[in-house]
Design a protein around this motif. Structure first.
Motif, PDB file in Angstrom:
ATOM      1  N   ARG A  24       0.831  -1.202   0.000  1.00  0.00           N
ATOM      2  CA  ARG A  24       0.000   0.000   0.000  1.00  0.00           C
ATOM      3  C   ARG A  24       0.867   1.253   0.000  1.00  0.00           C
ATOM      4  O   ARG A  24       0.596   2.222  -0.704  1.00  0.00           O
ATOM      5  N   SER A  25       1.914   1.205   0.782  1.00  0.00           N
ATOM      6  CA  SER A  25       2.820   2.353   0.864  1.00  0.00           C
ATOM      7  C   SER A  25       3.497   2.608  -0.483  1.00  0.00           C
ATOM      8  O   SER A  25       3.588   3.740  -0.954  1.00  0.00           O
ATOM      9  N   MET A  26       3.965   1.531  -1.118  1.00  0.00           N
ATOM     10  CA  MET A  26       4.625   1.677  -2.420  1.00  0.00           C
ATOM     11  C   MET A  26       3.681   2.286  -3.436  1.00  0.00           C
ATOM     12  O   MET A  26       4.032   3.210  -4.173  1.00  0.00           O
ATOM     13  N   ILE A  27       2.461   1.755  -3.479  1.00  0.00           N
ATOM     14  CA  ILE A  27       1.483   2.258  -4.446  1.00  0.00           C
ATOM     15  C   ILE A  27       1.221   3.742  -4.208  1.00  0.00           C
ATOM     16  O   ILE A  27       1.209   4.540  -5.139  1.00  0.00           O
ATOM     17  N   HIS A  28       1.061   4.094  -2.939  1.00  0.00           N
ATOM     18  CA  HIS A  28       0.776   5.482  -2.606  1.00  0.00           C
ATOM     19  C   HIS A  28       1.927   6.401  -3.018  1.00  0.00           C
ATOM     20  O   HIS A  28       1.718   7.478  -3.584  1.00  0.00           O
ATOM     21  N   SER A  29       3.151   5.951  -2.761  1.00  0.00           N
ATOM     22  CA  SER A  29       4.313   6.781  -3.064  1.00  0.00           C
ATOM     23  C   SER A  29       4.505   6.968  -4.568  1.00  0.00           C
ATOM     24  O   SER A  29       5.009   7.993  -5.020  1.00  0.00           O
ATOM     25  N   LEU A  30       4.092   5.980  -5.324  1.00  0.00           N
ATOM     26  CA  LEU A  30       4.312   6.049  -6.773  1.00  0.00           C
ATOM     27  C   LEU A  30       3.208   6.821  -7.496  1.00  0.00           C
ATOM     28  O   LEU A  30       3.348   7.159  -8.663  1.00  0.00           O
ATOM     29  N   ARG A  31       2.114   7.063  -6.785  1.00  0.00           N
ATOM     30  CA  ARG A  31       1.001   7.747  -7.445  1.00  0.00           C
ATOM     31  C   ARG A  31       1.363   9.184  -7.780  1.00  0.00           C
ATOM     32  O   ARG A  31       2.100   9.831  -7.071  1.00  0.00           O
ATOM     33  N   ASP A  32       0.801   9.673  -8.884  1.00  0.00           N
ATOM     34  CA  ASP A  32       0.991  11.072  -9.278  1.00  0.00           C
ATOM     35  C   ASP A  32       2.468  11.432  -9.314  1.00  0.00           C
ATOM     36  O   ASP A  32       2.935  12.317  -8.596  1.00  0.00           O
ATOM     37  N   THR A  33       3.138  10.740 -10.180  1.00  0.00           N
ATOM     38  CA  THR A  33       4.579  10.964 -10.292  1.00  0.00           C
ATOM     39  C   THR A  33       4.912  12.423 -10.567  1.00  0.00           C
ATOM     40  O   THR A  33       5.787  13.005  -9.945  1.00  0.00           O
ATOM     41  N   ASN A  34       4.201  12.993 -11.545  1.00  0.00           N
ATOM     42  CA  ASN A  34       4.457  14.384 -11.886  1.00  0.00           C
ATOM     43  C   ASN A  34       3.168  15.190 -11.807  1.00  0.00           C
ATOM     44  O   ASN A  34       2.531  15.475 -12.805  1.00  0.00           O
ATOM     45  N   ALA A  35       2.772  15.547 -10.594  1.00  0.00           N
ATOM     46  CA  ALA A  35       1.534  16.292 -10.423  1.00  0.00           C
ATOM     47  C   ALA A  35       1.834  17.783 -10.287  1.00  0.00           C
ATOM     48  O   ALA A  35       1.105  18.530  -9.664  1.00  0.00           O
ATOM     49  N   GLY A  36       2.910  18.217 -10.879  1.00  0.00           N
ATOM     50  CA  GLY A  36       3.334  19.616 -10.778  1.00  0.00           C
ATOM     51  C   GLY A  36       2.345  20.581 -11.421  1.00  0.00           C
ATOM     52  O   GLY A  36       1.301  20.167 -11.920  1.00  0.00           O
TER      53      GLY A  36
END
Lengths: 152, 152
Positions: A139-151
């Motif tokens: 779950r943590s990995m998925i969360h961290s990888l979400r929205d890679t470039n949401a700038g």
DNA sequence: TGACTCATGTCAGAATTCTGACATACCTTG
DNA sequence: CAAGGTATGTCAGAATTCTGACATGAGTCA
């Protein structure tokens, strides 16, 4: 072995291990589903519909990690073979809510049994605590990888 | 939500979460590798060769989780473009040991930097202990899934 | 109201990957 | 030494999946 300090070192890379585990799981699922004439995506679609009836094609695609187009091909085949039904017209918007037919439900039953055996095998050798830890880690990995470039 | 007790329940299925995480990782890697004109399998092949020079086509295929044939197509392209070299004749058996050229090594450097940023992002939010736990969990899953039907 | 944005379903073609098959080379076993 | 078994590289064709594109329906905002 494991001498390279500059690279990503596959032996200690969680990413590589993740891919390895995912690959092993997929292979195991394909093996038990093949006798039933069912692919993993095929099964995923039915399982999604069983748990969340009325999902649209696009939603099913996201849930099975394929594109809309790929899921559309599958859905048309499932509809043609009588595993799934979709209304001729969209009740709202363009999304067509799909539902399992009795035949689809029956087909899914066997598949679910087979897949659960794989899941149990995968969990074998892990304590309850370890399973919880694995769950949290993923779950943590998925969360961290979400929205890679949401700038901006 | 999570009402179905008979099925595999995607919300609590470690298998589903595994696929989700793997999918997210792959997407993130594709995103950072695309500007470099490199696919994930492309990168995997180069990284494998950097860490274990002399791997054969078949060994690379296993390491990148694709078939021999798929890896062969990639290797021929990499050889044609000067990223990899293979001897004209096999020193032993039929296996042709592949090695990175300086150009291949240079190309890999940028890719490694990009991929490591993804790996770090994925690990963000996890303590050292949690990372170890994740590592052990994945190893356990892989081990349990190996040799599904090794019976007589 | 009208322009804009976003999500969806679907068609068509391209790209990728896989399955099947064959010849070859090594290794084990009798 | 011969025979069977396993692993490899490679070719060809099939199947799967993706990218690109278009039209439609709904919501947003001025």
């Amino acid at each position: 072995m494991s001498q390279n300090g500059a690279g990503v070192d596959l032996d200690t890379s969680l990413g590589y291990l993740l891919k390895e585990a995912s690959s092993a799981l997929r292979a195991a699922m394909e093996e038990v589903l093949r006798p039933l004439g069912m692919s993993v995506t095929h099964y995923s679609c039915l399982e999604l519909l069983a748990q969340r009836p009325g999902l649209s094609n696009s939603e099913l695609a996201r849930g099975a990690f394929v594109t809309r187009q790929t899921m559309n091909v599958l859905l048309q085949a499932l509809e043609r073979d009588g595993y799934v039904t979709r209304p001729a017209e969209a009740p709202v918007g363009k999304a067509l809510p799909a539902r399992l037919t009795p035949r689809g439900r029956r087909s899914l039953e066997k598949a679910t049994t087979a897949v659960r055996s794989v899941e149990l095998k995968m969990l074998a050798g892990m304590t309850e605590a370890e399973q919880s830890a694995a769950f949290r880690s993923l779950r943590s990995m998925i969360h961290s990888l979400r929205d890679t470039n949401a700038g901006p």
